[in-house]
Design an enzyme around this catalytic site. Structure first.
Site, PDB file in Angstrom:
ATOM      1  N   HIS A  59    -101.411  31.251   4.923  1.00 41.27           N
ATOM      2  CA  HIS A  59    -102.683  31.375   5.457  1.00 41.27           C
ATOM      3  C   HIS A  59    -101.592  29.569   6.557  1.00 41.27           C
ATOM      4  O   HIS A  59    -100.041  29.361   6.099  1.00 41.27           O
ATOM      5  CB  HIS A  59    -103.789  29.979   4.449  1.00 41.27           C
ATOM      6  CG  HIS A  59    -102.411  28.779   3.678  1.00 41.27           C
ATOM      7  ND1 HIS A  59    -102.229  28.080   3.325  1.00 41.27           N
ATOM      8  CD2 HIS A  59    -102.614  30.286   1.970  1.00 41.27           C
ATOM      9  CE1 HIS A  59    -101.710  28.029   2.348  1.00 41.27           C
ATOM     10  NE2 HIS A  59    -102.139  28.553   1.297  1.00 41.27           N
TER      11      HIS A  59
HETATM   12  P1  TYD Z   1    -104.558  28.324  -2.618  1.00 39.32           P
HETATM   13  O1  TYD Z   1    -103.649  27.020  -1.734  1.00 39.32           O
HETATM   14  O2  TYD Z   1    -104.753  29.164  -1.533  1.00 39.32           O
HETATM   15  O3  TYD Z   1    -102.390  27.920  -2.910  1.00 39.32           O
HETATM   16  P2  TYD Z   1    -101.137  29.220  -2.835  1.00 39.32           P
HETATM   17  O4  TYD Z   1    -101.323  29.004  -1.407  1.00 39.32           O
HETATM   18  O5  TYD Z   1    -100.473  28.930  -3.064  1.00 39.32           O
HETATM   19  O6  TYD Z   1    -101.336  31.053  -2.356  1.00 39.32           O
HETATM   20  O7  TYD Z   1    -104.885  27.632  -4.087  1.00 39.32           O
HETATM   21  C1  TYD Z   1    -105.019  28.334  -4.883  1.00 39.32           C
HETATM   22  C2  TYD Z   1    -106.554  27.936  -5.634  1.00 39.32           C
HETATM   23  O8  TYD Z   1    -106.160  26.127  -5.742  1.00 39.32           O
HETATM   24  C3  TYD Z   1    -107.938  27.688  -4.281  1.00 39.32           C
HETATM   25  O9  TYD Z   1    -108.540  28.028  -5.414  1.00 39.32           O
HETATM   26  C4  TYD Z   1    -107.636  26.049  -4.029  1.00 39.32           C
HETATM   27  C5  TYD Z   1    -107.479  25.497  -5.151  1.00 39.32           C
HETATM   28  N1  TYD Z   1    -106.660  24.425  -5.009  1.00 39.32           N
HETATM   29  C6  TYD Z   1    -106.832  23.245  -5.353  1.00 39.32           C
HETATM   30  O10 TYD Z   1    -107.794  22.999  -5.941  1.00 39.32           O
HETATM   31  N2  TYD Z   1    -106.276  22.196  -5.071  1.00 39.32           N
HETATM   32  C7  TYD Z   1    -105.160  22.121  -4.253  1.00 39.32           C
HETATM   33  O11 TYD Z   1    -104.494  21.188  -3.584  1.00 39.32           O
HETATM   34  C8  TYD Z   1    -104.690  23.073  -4.155  1.00 39.32           C
HETATM   35  C9  TYD Z   1    -103.485  23.478  -3.297  1.00 39.32           C
HETATM   36  C10 TYD Z   1    -105.435  24.081  -4.628  1.00 39.32           C
END
Ligand code: TYD
Length: 151
Positions: A59
């Site tokens: 993303h």
């Molecule tokens: P995501 O940013 O999609 O992870 P990555 O990019 O590493 O694959 O986040 C995964 C999950 O964690 C999503 O449900 C949102 C949650 N999250 C939070 O609650 N707070 C945060 O600061 C982050 C980065 C993610």
């Protein structure tokens, strides 16, 4: 021509070396906002226990800037500004990767027991995420047009 300039600006993303205190008792490194990285830290999160072969990210953020450190183990961060794609291998705790806003990013090749520490410039905001690559590419093209064609 403007595409080439835009590709070069990608270098805003860069590896930042951190201060190192080498000591026979064990080493110490530090990150201070603004001093070592170009933003104020509003949030810190970490990624751990990643199963072999898993991919994180996939993303872009509209506004969030990040600084990513491999505190333990190793992994690769693939950055893509819709024109150029670059891979950065992180495997030491005394440097990290600065990722500006508006860059598509993926994290891959996590080693066993790797620990990724990420400092972010804004609080968590689901609205800040761009999950669709085509949409990201359109926004990047728009940004490019605004930057170079309106002057
Ligand atoms: P995501 O940013 O999609 O992870 P990555 O990019 O590493 O694959 O986040 C995964 C999950 O964690 C999503 O449900 C949102 C949650 N999250 C939070 O609650 N707070 C945060 O600061 C982050 C980065 C993610």
């Amino acid at each position: 021509m403007f595409k080439i300039r835009y590709a070069m600006e990608f270098n805003d993303a860069n590896i930042i070396q951190l201060p190192k205190n080498f000591d026979r008792r064990g080493n110490l490194s530090v990150v201070e906002e603004i001093t070592n990285i170009p933003f104020e830290i509003k949030r810190t999160y970490w990624i751990y226990d990643v199963p072999g072969g898993e991919v994180r990210g996939g993303h872009a953020y509209r506004n969030n800037e990040e600084f990513i450190i491999a505190l333990s183990g190793s992994f690769d961060v693939i950055l893509d500004n819709s024109f150029v794609r670059k891979t950065y291998s992180l495997n030491r705790s005394y440097y990290g990767l600065y990722v500006p806003k508006g860059i598509w990013r993926q994290m891959v090749n996590f080693s066993t027991n790797s620990l990724a520490l990420i400092m972010a410039s804004i609080p968590f905001d689901p609205e800040d995420y761009i999950y669709d690559y085509e949409h990201f590419r359109d926004l990047s093209n728009e940004k490019l047009a605004n930057k170079y064609l309106k002057h």
